[in-house]
Design an enzyme around this catalytic site. Structure first.
Site, PDB file in Angstrom:
ATOM      1  N   CYS A   1      18.982  -5.791   6.068  1.00 41.52           N
ATOM      2  CA  CYS A   1      19.470  -5.903   4.698  1.00 41.52           C
ATOM      3  C   CYS A   1      20.938  -5.480   4.624  1.00 41.52           C
ATOM      4  O   CYS A   1      21.263  -4.331   4.920  1.00 41.52           O
ATOM      5  CB  CYS A   1      18.630  -5.032   3.758  1.00 41.52           C
ATOM      6  SG  CYS A   1      19.160  -5.132   2.046  1.00 41.52           S
TER       7      CYS A   1
ATOM      8  N   CYS B   1      -1.866   2.296   7.251  1.00 45.58           N
ATOM      9  CA  CYS B   1      -0.499   2.198   6.725  1.00 45.58           C
ATOM     10  C   CYS B   1      -0.314   0.891   5.960  1.00 45.58           C
ATOM     11  O   CYS B   1      -0.031   0.881   4.777  1.00 45.58           O
ATOM     12  CB  CYS B   1       0.505   2.308   7.865  1.00 45.58           C
ATOM     13  SG  CYS B   1       2.220   2.077   7.356  1.00 45.58           S
TER      14      CYS B   1
ATOM     15  N   ASP C   1      -3.232  -7.128   2.679  1.00 41.42           N
ATOM     16  CA  ASP C   1      -3.601  -6.521   1.400  1.00 41.42           C
ATOM     17  C   ASP C   1      -3.302  -7.516   0.276  1.00 41.42           C
ATOM     18  O   ASP C   1      -2.132  -7.839   0.022  1.00 41.42           O
ATOM     19  CB  ASP C   1      -2.828  -5.228   1.168  1.00 41.42           C
ATOM     20  CG  ASP C   1      -3.206  -4.144   2.159  1.00 41.42           C
ATOM     21  OD1 ASP C   1      -4.379  -4.113   2.574  1.00 41.42           O
ATOM     22  OD2 ASP C   1      -2.330  -3.336   2.521  1.00 41.42           O
TER      23      ASP C   1
ATOM     24  N   TYR D   1      -0.324  -5.026  -5.103  1.00 38.94           N
ATOM     25  CA  TYR D   1       0.491  -5.009  -3.889  1.00 38.94           C
ATOM     26  C   TYR D   1       1.787  -5.791  -4.047  1.00 38.94           C
ATOM     27  O   TYR D   1       2.513  -5.983  -3.071  1.00 38.94           O
ATOM     28  CB  TYR D   1      -0.312  -5.565  -2.713  1.00 38.94           C
ATOM     29  CG  TYR D   1      -1.550  -4.763  -2.398  1.00 38.94           C
ATOM     30  CD1 TYR D   1      -1.457  -3.429  -2.011  1.00 38.94           C
ATOM     31  CD2 TYR D   1      -2.814  -5.332  -2.486  1.00 38.94           C
ATOM     32  CE1 TYR D   1      -2.592  -2.686  -1.729  1.00 38.94           C
ATOM     33  CE2 TYR D   1      -3.953  -4.599  -2.202  1.00 38.94           C
ATOM     34  CZ  TYR D   1      -3.843  -3.279  -1.822  1.00 38.94           C
ATOM     35  OH  TYR D   1      -4.968  -2.556  -1.544  1.00 38.94           O
TER      36      TYR D   1
ATOM     37  N   TYR E   1      -7.480   4.921  -9.348  1.00 35.54           N
ATOM     38  CA  TYR E   1      -7.238   4.028  -8.215  1.00 35.54           C
ATOM     39  C   TYR E   1      -8.159   2.811  -8.270  1.00 35.54           C
ATOM     40  O   TYR E   1      -7.718   1.673  -8.053  1.00 35.54           O
ATOM     41  CB  TYR E   1      -7.457   4.793  -6.911  1.00 35.54           C
ATOM     42  CG  TYR E   1      -7.313   3.950  -5.670  1.00 35.54           C
ATOM     43  CD1 TYR E   1      -6.078   3.433  -5.291  1.00 35.54           C
ATOM     44  CD2 TYR E   1      -8.426   3.666  -4.869  1.00 35.54           C
ATOM     45  CE1 TYR E   1      -5.949   2.651  -4.148  1.00 35.54           C
ATOM     46  CE2 TYR E   1      -8.303   2.902  -3.720  1.00 35.54           C
ATOM     47  CZ  TYR E   1      -7.064   2.388  -3.369  1.00 35.54           C
ATOM     48  OH  TYR E   1      -6.936   1.620  -2.237  1.00 35.54           O
TER      49      TYR E   1
ATOM     50  N   GLU F   1       0.879  -0.368  -6.848  1.00 40.14           N
ATOM     51  CA  GLU F   1       0.862   0.883  -6.108  1.00 40.14           C
ATOM     52  C   GLU F   1       2.326   1.203  -5.835  1.00 40.14           C
ATOM     53  O   GLU F   1       3.019   0.455  -5.147  1.00 40.14           O
ATOM     54  CB  GLU F   1       0.082   0.742  -4.807  1.00 40.14           C
ATOM     55  CG  GLU F   1      -1.413   0.568  -5.017  1.00 40.14           C
ATOM     56  CD  GLU F   1      -2.210   0.690  -3.734  1.00 40.14           C
ATOM     57  OE1 GLU F   1      -1.660   1.202  -2.730  1.00 40.14           O
ATOM     58  OE2 GLU F   1      -3.376   0.273  -3.725  1.00 40.14           O
TER      59      GLU F   1
ATOM     60  N   CYS G   1       0.830  -1.204   0.000  1.00 42.05           N
ATOM     61  CA  CYS G   1       0.000   0.000   0.000  1.00 42.05           C
ATOM     62  C   CYS G   1       0.862   1.252   0.000  1.00 42.05           C
ATOM     63  O   CYS G   1       1.671   1.474   0.904  1.00 42.05           O
ATOM     64  CB  CYS G   1      -0.907  -0.010   1.221  1.00 42.05           C
ATOM     65  SG  CYS G   1      -1.927   1.463   1.378  1.00 42.05           S
TER      66      CYS G   1
END
Length: 220
Positions: free
Chosen positions: A208, A199, A131, A136, A84, A96, A53
């Protein structure tokens, strides 16, 4: 039926037709007042990421050191100037995405990649947490050969870290950047306009090992 969510990416024949004109968007960033579409300072660079998102993703990057301006948008798809609702249907092929304009003197593409990997789960395919949908999926859209090489090196480095932690296989697509379409005005700077709003992103908790190290390897 138009907005029934597709489970697979569309083809040029099955994608929605879109429109000639872009959807209405903000002209300047809600937080820092800088122009979303430029002009940007000479020598600044651009990166495009998809990691779930875009509401939460954009905030992650506008808070990152060295970032000049961010925007929410749609990338990696077929339909021109999608809305959208069309992107959410899965019938445009877009993610997105967030476009990040940054000062390479203050940060690096490698550091942005580190932020990218650590702030979502790149092993989930066509979803991110709760999501679910093609929009996504995890994605890096590179703008030159240097970004491609660095993105691929960082993916390999992070896969090793994920594997050591017992996590799954990265599904992130790494592709050349095509058209980037700015999302509607109400999406831009959303979590500044709506404190406490949705969020929807979260990392794996695995660090990472990219950024300065990968950049140095590429330059060697």
């Amino acid at each position: 039926m138009l907005f029934e969510k597709a489970k697979d990416l569309p083809t040029a024949q099955t994608a929605l037709p879109g429109r000639d004109q872009p959807v209405r968007t903000d002209e300047v960033h809600f937080v820092n007042g800088r122009p979303l579409k430029g002009p940007h300072p000479e020598g600044f660079q651009t990166a495009i990421f998809g990691m779930g998102c875009f509401l939460g993703v954009e905030r992650v990057f506008w808070q990152a050191p060295g970032v000049w301006v961010t925007s929410a948008g749609y990338a990696g798809g077929i339909t021109p100037n999608p809305s959208y609702e069309e992107v959410c249907s899965g019938r445009t092929g877009h993610t997105e995405a967030v476009q990040v304009v940054f000062n390479p003197v203050e940060t690096s593409y490698g550091e942005l990649l580190k932020t990218f990997w650590e702030n979502h789960d790149p092993t989930q395919g066509m979803r991110q947490g709760n999501d679910v949908g093609t929009q996504y999926r995890s994605a890096i859209y590179y703008l030159n050969d240097e970004q491609k090489a660095e993105a691929e090196a960082s993916r390999d480095a992070y896969q090793a870290a994920l594997s050591a932690a017992g996590r799954g296989t990265i599904t992130t697509e790494i592709l050349p950047a095509g058209p980037y379409y700015f999302a509607e005005d109400y999406h831009q700077g959303y979590l500044a306009k709506n404190p406490g709003g949705y969020c929807g992103i979260g990392g794996t908790g695995v660090t990472c090992p990219v950024g300065v190290g990968v950049s140095a390897d590429l330059e060697a």
